[in-house]
Write a protein that holds these residues in place. Structure first.
Motif, PDB file in Angstrom:
ATOM      1  N   UNK A 162       5.969   7.456   3.610  1.00  0.00           N
ATOM      2  CA  UNK A 162       5.785   7.218   2.181  1.00  0.00           C
ATOM      3  C   UNK A 162       4.566   6.339   1.988  1.00  0.00           C
ATOM      4  N   UNK A 163       3.996   6.359   0.808  1.00  0.00           N
ATOM      5  CA  UNK A 163       2.787   5.577   0.567  1.00  0.00           C
ATOM      6  C   UNK A 163       2.674   5.197  -0.894  1.00  0.00           C
ATOM      7  N   UNK A 164       1.887   4.184  -1.149  1.00  0.00           N
ATOM      8  CA  UNK A 164       1.556   3.799  -2.513  1.00  0.00           C
ATOM      9  C   UNK A 164       0.093   3.385  -2.542  1.00  0.00           C
ATOM     10  N   UNK A 165      -0.585   3.713  -3.630  1.00  0.00           N
ATOM     11  CA  UNK A 165      -2.014   3.411  -3.757  1.00  0.00           C
ATOM     12  C   UNK A 165      -2.279   2.776  -5.111  1.00  0.00           C
ATOM     13  N   UNK A 166      -3.046   1.681  -5.094  1.00  0.00           N
ATOM     14  CA  UNK A 166      -3.438   1.003  -6.331  1.00  0.00           C
ATOM     15  C   UNK A 166      -4.955   0.894  -6.370  1.00  0.00           C
ATOM     16  N   UNK A 167      -5.539   1.437  -7.414  1.00  0.00           N
ATOM     17  CA  UNK A 167      -6.996   1.384  -7.581  1.00  0.00           C
ATOM     18  C   UNK A 167      -7.348   0.164  -8.424  1.00  0.00           C
ATOM     19  N   UNK A 168      -8.081  -0.775  -7.837  1.00  0.00           N
ATOM     20  CA  UNK A 168      -8.405  -2.001  -8.558  1.00  0.00           C
ATOM     21  C   UNK A 168      -9.849  -2.045  -9.037  1.00  0.00           C
ATOM     22  N   UNK A 169     -10.650  -1.049  -8.676  1.00  0.00           N
ATOM     23  CA  UNK A 169     -12.015  -0.977  -9.181  1.00  0.00           C
ATOM     24  C   UNK A 169     -12.464   0.470  -9.146  1.00  0.00           C
ATOM     25  N   UNK A 170     -13.148   0.924 -10.212  1.00  0.00           N
ATOM     26  CA  UNK A 170     -13.681   2.267 -10.151  1.00  0.00           C
ATOM     27  C   UNK A 170     -13.989   2.870 -11.496  1.00  0.00           C
ATOM     28  N   UNK A 228      -9.708   1.241  -3.637  1.00  0.00           N
ATOM     29  CA  UNK A 228      -8.257   1.175  -3.818  1.00  0.00           C
ATOM     30  C   UNK A 228      -7.609   0.579  -2.578  1.00  0.00           C
ATOM     31  N   UNK A 229      -6.423   0.018  -2.772  1.00  0.00           N
ATOM     32  CA  UNK A 229      -5.588  -0.477  -1.683  1.00  0.00           C
ATOM     33  C   UNK A 229      -4.479   0.538  -1.431  1.00  0.00           C
ATOM     34  N   UNK A 230      -4.335   0.965  -0.184  1.00  0.00           N
ATOM     35  CA  UNK A 230      -3.301   1.925   0.198  1.00  0.00           C
ATOM     36  C   UNK A 230      -2.338   1.244   1.163  1.00  0.00           C
ATOM     37  N   UNK A 231      -1.064   1.195   0.798  1.00  0.00           N
ATOM     38  CA  UNK A 231      -0.014   0.669   1.670  1.00  0.00           C
ATOM     39  C   UNK A 231       0.878   1.829   2.081  1.00  0.00           C
ATOM     40  N   UNK A 232       1.157   1.927   3.363  1.00  0.00           N
ATOM     41  CA  UNK A 232       1.942   3.056   3.840  1.00  0.00           C
ATOM     42  C   UNK A 232       2.658   2.672   5.124  1.00  0.00           C
ATOM     43  N   UNK A 233       3.490   3.554   5.598  1.00  0.00           N
ATOM     44  CA  UNK A 233       4.237   3.314   6.820  1.00  0.00           C
ATOM     45  C   UNK A 233       5.122   4.506   7.139  1.00  0.00           C
ATOM     46  N   UNK A 234       5.839   4.461   8.225  1.00  0.00           N
ATOM     47  CA  UNK A 234       6.724   5.571   8.571  1.00  0.00           C
ATOM     48  C   UNK A 234       7.971   5.063   9.268  1.00  0.00           C
TER      49      UNK A 234
END
Length: 464
Positions: free
Chosen positions: A135-143, A150-156
């Motif tokens: 699963x993953x989540x992405x937050x775009x803080x500039x663009x 963007x910052x991408x946090x993920x794992x398995x």
């Protein structure tokens, strides 16, 4: 089971409930390296900074066939054969846009088939089925529409028993990445840099491989959109390097890399096909000698009502210098404050209508949702004198350039005719023109970008 890697029987529903974060396109990690993005935007496995728009779903199904990817626990095992093993795997992906700059996603990789031709100590799947949950989540803080960060946090969560790369009792793996991208006309470039935090378990006896430790991860991509054939050519590379070396066999490094070359073809506004090939750039864990893949993405749920009245707030005019008479008051704006991608300047007021309730190839009818906003515009123009209005029709790039030029002109003509009838305006004061696909304000290479490009721009010149 000795050297046999056994896939656990775990229900997908159970996996969804326990999964908290997931895996990006990291090589040298576990048993599968090909991990398509869950949002289906821009590239294949490399993340851009763009996120799914609020309310947009992306469903993806990818299959890949990889040769010589399974672990061999003896350096000479299978080396006399060109194809010592092959795996057919599939990934089902779901992505969803939460806000303007935040999306989430989950993937379910499956082993569909395998063919193992080597003897001796080796790893193979004991059965078909789910191997892990990502699963993953992405937050775009500039663009902006041309790129961003963007910052991408993920794992398995590994659901494969007896996996020597995870170890006995190993926990989830987490990733933190910075995703950067930029575009120059039809060329898009992306770069991901990050760190992978592992939770290795105890070393499994009789395996000459120690559980992998933390890794540095990186990936890069370039794509070029051929609008005449609605196709992107995509080149990617991704790799991983351990923070510290662990025991492994001589013929397989714990750091690895792979390159992909693929195409993405937009069948229509929402449905895209993928296909391509890949090969290892370093003989590392789970890196194949070669790979072929194919996949589909289907996106839906773009809420046009959220952007139907959104344009750009005009910049304030400079104050008059001392001794100069104040400028005459400006007529009230129809839409004084608007958000969204920047349109080129021109006119006392520029605003955009999206979601004009034209179907994919419709241009002859103004439907109720659009009729209401056009009626309000007509009432506004009756109260505030204007010299002329330019109505511009813009389209996405799906279809031929001539088709889109004609479609944009037909849509602009339809709106012009409606306003003339409603307000009894002088036909000479309203001009309809088409730019077709030639002035995009967003990426025509994905679903939500095409939605933004299908628009009607109004340029109002008031009487002063």
């Amino acid at each position: 089971m000795g050297g046999i890697v056994k896939a656990s029987k775990i229900l997908v529903l159970t996996a969804v409930l326990v999964a908290s974060e997931g895996l990006a396109n990291v090589t040298g990690s576990d048993l599968q390296n090909f991990n398509a993005t869950t949002n289906g935007l821009d590239f294949i496995t490399v993340q851009s900074s763009e996120t799914l728009a609020p309310g947009v779903f992306n469903l993806g199904l990818f299959a890949n066939y990889a040769v010589n990817t399974l672990p061999r626990y003896e350096d000479d095992a299978g080396r006399k054969q060109k194809t010592s093993d092959s795996i057919t795997a599939a990934d089902f992906n779901v992505g969803y846009g939460l806000t303007n700059n935040w999306d989430i996603g989950v993937s379910f990789p499956q082993v569909v088939a395998q063919d193992v031709k080597i003897e001796g100590a080796r790893g193979e799947f004991g059965q078909k089925g789910l191997t892990e949950v990502r699963a993953n989540t992405k937050f775009r803080f500039y663009g902006d529409p041309s790129g961003g960060i963007a910052l991408v946090l993920s794992g398995n969560i590994n659901v494969t028993d007896n996996n020597p790369y995870v170890g006995d009792g190993g926990g989830p793996t987490f990733n933190a990445e910075i995703a950067m991208d930029t575009s120059i006309e039809k060329l898009a470039l992306g770069l991901n840099l990050g760190y992978r935090k592992r939770s290795p378990g105890k070393r499994i006896e009789e395996f000459p491989i120690a559980p992998l430790q933390d890794q540095f991860i990186a990936s890069a991509a370039a794509s070029y959109l051929f609008t005449s054939i609605d196709t992107k050519i995509i080149l990617e590379w991704f790799g991983g390097w351990p923070k510290e070396n662990t025991e492994t066999i001589e013929s397989r490094s714990v750091d690895s890399g792979e390159a992909l070359l693929g195409i993405k073809y937009d069948v229509n506004d929402q449905f895209a096909l993928h296909g391509g090939v890949g090969s290892e750039t370093r003989s590392g864990t789970a890196s194949p000698d070669w790979r072929v893949y194919m996949g589909v993405n289907y996106a839906f749920g773009f809420d046009e009502a959220r952007v139907i009245n959104k344009v750009v707030k005009p910049k304030p005019k400079p104050k008059p210098k001392k001794g100069e008479p104040p400028p005459p008051p400006e007529p009230p704006k129809f839409m004084p404050e608007q958000d969204g991608p920047q349109e080129t300047p021109g006119g006392d007021e520029v605003f955009v209508l999206r979601g004009v309730n034209f179907a994919f190839d419709s241009s002859s009818r103004v439907l109720p949702g659009t009729r209401e906003i056009l009626n309000k515009l007509g009432d506004h123009l009756k109260k505030n004198g204007f010299e002329r209005i330019i109505i511009e029709g813009h389209t996405d790039s799906v279809g031929s350039e001539l088709y889109n030029s004609n479609l944009g002109q037909s849509r602009a003509n339809t709106i012009r005719s409606y306003l003339i009838r409603y307000g009894n305006f002088n036909p000479g004061s309203l001009e309809a023109k088409s730019y077709g696909e030639n002035k995009p304000i967003a990426d025509n290479g994905n679903y939500q970008g095409r939605q933004l490009n299908r628009r009607v721009v109004f340029r109002i010149f008031y009487k002063h």
